[in-house]
Every structure is written in structure tokens, then in C-alpha cells.
Design a protein around this motif. Structure first.
Motif, mmCIF file in Angstrom:
data_model
loop_
_atom_site.group_PDB
_atom_site.id
_atom_site.type_symbol
_atom_site.label_atom_id
_atom_site.label_comp_id
_atom_site.label_asym_id
_atom_site.label_seq_id
_atom_site.Cartn_x
_atom_site.Cartn_y
_atom_site.Cartn_z
ATOM 1 N N ILE A 20 43.451 89.913 50.593
ATOM 2 C CA ILE A 20 42.122 90.061 49.997
ATOM 3 C C ILE A 20 42.134 89.449 48.589
ATOM 4 N N PRO A 21 41.130 88.646 48.254
ATOM 5 C CA PRO A 21 41.030 88.111 46.885
ATOM 6 C C PRO A 21 40.821 89.239 45.870
ATOM 7 N N ASP A 57 39.455 90.080 41.758
ATOM 8 C CA ASP A 57 38.584 89.578 40.707
ATOM 9 C C ASP A 57 39.404 89.232 39.456
ATOM 10 N N THR A 83 38.460 94.610 42.777
ATOM 11 C CA THR A 83 38.630 94.639 41.330
ATOM 12 C C THR A 83 39.943 95.340 41.031
ATOM 13 N N ARG A 122 45.250 80.597 45.072
ATOM 14 C CA ARG A 122 44.839 81.829 44.400
ATOM 15 C C ARG A 122 45.843 82.944 44.659
ATOM 16 N N GLU A 149 46.964 83.138 48.842
ATOM 17 C CA GLU A 149 45.997 82.896 49.913
ATOM 18 C C GLU A 149 46.592 82.121 51.089
ATOM 19 N N LYS A 192 35.996 92.822 51.011
ATOM 20 C CA LYS A 192 35.981 91.364 50.953
ATOM 21 C C LYS A 192 36.588 90.848 49.650
ATOM 22 N N LYS A 193 36.498 91.648 48.593
ATOM 23 C CA LYS A 193 37.061 91.293 47.300
ATOM 24 C C LYS A 193 37.342 92.563 46.534
ATOM 25 N N CYS A 216 46.365 86.684 45.417
ATOM 26 C CA CYS A 216 45.593 87.733 46.082
ATOM 27 C C CYS A 216 46.495 88.956 46.242
#
Length: 300
Positions: A262-263, A265, A188, A170, A250, A185-186, A172
Motif C-alpha cells: 500500500i502506498p 502519504d 498516512t 516509491r 512498489e 488504498k493509501k 510503500c
């Protein structure tokens, strides 16, 4: 069996220019000059003289040049004959490893397929993550390395090697631990508004170019700062020092202890896999087939 600096010497002599030789060797002119200085000091000879037309060989340099090509060719033939006599040619699989391209993924697979290759031993070969020299590393796949595990959709890399894809990671972002977003945690994309996002310059990575196009067209509130085409540790250091955001992967979440990955969206991923030579030996192809068979059985 010969001083490796001789190849640099021959390249400079052929081009008559440090800059052109450096471009061919995927090094900086300064690095090439240092190698020539080391060779001259080692031989206690002056090999080049500067003219208005570039570098020309001295009389001593011309003598070395004449014999060096023969020495290199002869040395390579000697080693190959010796390997054939001993019957151990290609009995070692050389796996490159670095901070950004660790060999652990390869070793995890090897432990499951090595019973099919009892004649082989693994040799781990370290290399440096240096954005200026990484292309010269990729050029050595099939020569100094048999495999490198790499995160790769680079056009320049894939022009120089093949890749057997193992999966995807992914995309990130990384932020300094003191950043306002570090505890999230995630994220936008709107969370990134007003921030400077560091990412590789356009033109070499289709995945990164797709992300850039999306941000420029739909999220102009995010400022983009170009990095070099290939990351090295200095990119992570700059992110931490400037308090910026870095487009990350990641699998690189632990590269820099002062950054938090951090991931986001979004659905962007990048492929990773085994990088191997454009013209692989039968042994390498057999290994790829064994890996493919193993993956079909459910390797995660």
C-alpha cells in the motif's frame, strides 16, 4: 575446467580458519565447511586437520594446495586463449536475475537497443536472494554477470559495483491480507501508530536511514523492528507470520501472495538501475551509452 570448490579450499588454507575464510567469501562458516566436506568426499582425501591454532593442511592437502593455484591460473589462461582464437570473447551479455532483482527491466530495454549490438546474445543467469550471500553475488558482477537490475542505494553494494540509474520506485508498506489496514488504498503515518514496522537496520541505506530518522523523531508511536541489511523471501514470510508491517517497494508488490503493498502519504523513493562492474569492458560501456541514448528519447 576445474572443480570450483578448489577456490574455497585455497581460501581456507590461506586463512587457516573457517570463520575468516567465510568472511572473505561472504558465506557462512557452515557453508564453507560443507564445501570442504564435499571436496574431501569427492577426492577421497583428508585435506585438513584441526589444531589449537586452527586448521592446517595434511600432507595430501599441502600437495593439492601446491598444484591447485597453478591449475586455476592455467585454466583461466586456456579459456581466454581459446576465446581469442575463436574471436568470440565477450560476445555474450550475462544478466543476473532473481525474485527480488528480476531481469525484465533489462530485457525491455534490450529489445529496443539490440540492433546496435548484433554480435551479442543474452544469457540469463539466475541467483538466490539470500541476505547472507548477496554480497558474494555482487562481487561476481563482471565475472559471472555483466549486469544485474537492482533496487539499490546500499553503500556495501555500491562499494563493489557501479550503477547506471534508470529511475526510482516509491517506498510503500506491505501488510498481511488479514491486517486491519489491508483494504486501504493509501495510508498516512498516523495509520501506522501502534504497529511494528520492519525495515533494514541502520547504516547501509541512506534512504532507509532517512525514513528511520523521520519516524523516530516525529512518529515514536510506530515501533521499528530491524531486519538484516538485505531482504530475502524470509523477511516477507516473517512479516506475514507475525502480522507486522514491512517497509516495501512498489516493484515488490507481488513478491508474497499473502501480503498487500500500500502506498504511504510520503515522498520517499529509492533508485534502481543497471549494476555493472567497477572496471567495465569497452563493450559494457558501449551498451551503457546506448541505453543512455535510448532513455533520452523517452523510455518510460
Amino acid at each position: 575446467m576445474y572443480n570450483s570448490l578448489l577456490k574455497t579450499f585455497l581460501c581456507v588454507a590461506d586463512y587457516g580458519s573457517l570463520n575468516k575464510a567465510a568472511e572473505h567469501l561472504f558465506l557462512t562458516p557452515t557453508a564453507v565447511m560443507k564445501q570442504i566436506n564435499v571436496l574431501e568426499k569427492h577426492l577421497d582425501l583428508k585435506l585438513f586437520q584441526r589444531t589449537n591454532h586452527g586448521l592446517t593442511l595434511t600432507e595430501c592437502g599441502a600437495s593439492i594446495y601446491k598444484d591447485a593455484k597453478f591449475m586455476i591460473s592455467y585454466s583461466e589462461k586456456v579459456i581466454e586463449r581459446a576465446k581469442k582464437i575463436q574471436g568470440t570473447a565477450n560476445q555474450i551479455i550475462r544478466v543476473g536475475t532473481s525474485l527480488l532483482n528480476p531481469c525484465k527491466v533489462f530485457m525491455d530495454i534490450w529489445y529496443h537497443v539490440n540492433d546496435q549490438f548484433p554480435q551479442f546474445k543474452i544469457q540469463i543467469v539466475p541467483f538466490e536472494d539470500d541476505h547472507q550471500g548477496i554480497l558474494s553475488v555482487i562481487e561476481k558482477i563482471g565475472k559471472e554477470f555483466d549486469f544485474i537490475v537492482g533496487v539499490c542505494d546500499s553503500i556495501q553494494w555500491l562499494n563493489r559495483c557501479c550503477m547506471y540509474q534508470l529511475g526510482t520506485y516509491r517506498k510503500c508498506v506491505a501488510v498481511p491480507r488479514g491486517h486491519r489496514l489491508a483494504d486501504r488504498k493509501k495510508l498516512t503515518l498516523s495509520d501506522l501508530y501502534g504497529e511494528t514496522l520492519m525495515m533494514v537496520k541502520q547504516g547501509d541505506s541512506p534512504v532507509n536511514d532517512l525514513i528511520r530518522d523521520d519516524l523516530e523523531q516525529n512518529h515514536p508511536q510506530i515501533c521499528i523492528e530491524d531486519t538484516e541489511n538485505f531482504y530475502d523471501i524470509q523477511v516477507f514470510n516473517r512479516c506475514e507470520q507475525m502480522g507486522n508491517i514491512l517497509l516495501n517497494i512498489e516493484c515488490w508488490k507481488d513478491i508474497h501472495p499473502s501480503l498487500v503493498t500500500i502506498p504511504v502519504d510520503w515522498s520517499y523513493t529509492i533508485p534502481y538501475g543497471l549494476l555493472y562492474a567497477k572496471n567495465p569492458t569497452p563493450n559494457i560501456l558501449n551498451f551503457i551509452e546506448a541505453v543512455e541514448s535510448y532513455l533520452r528519447k523517452g523510455y518510460q
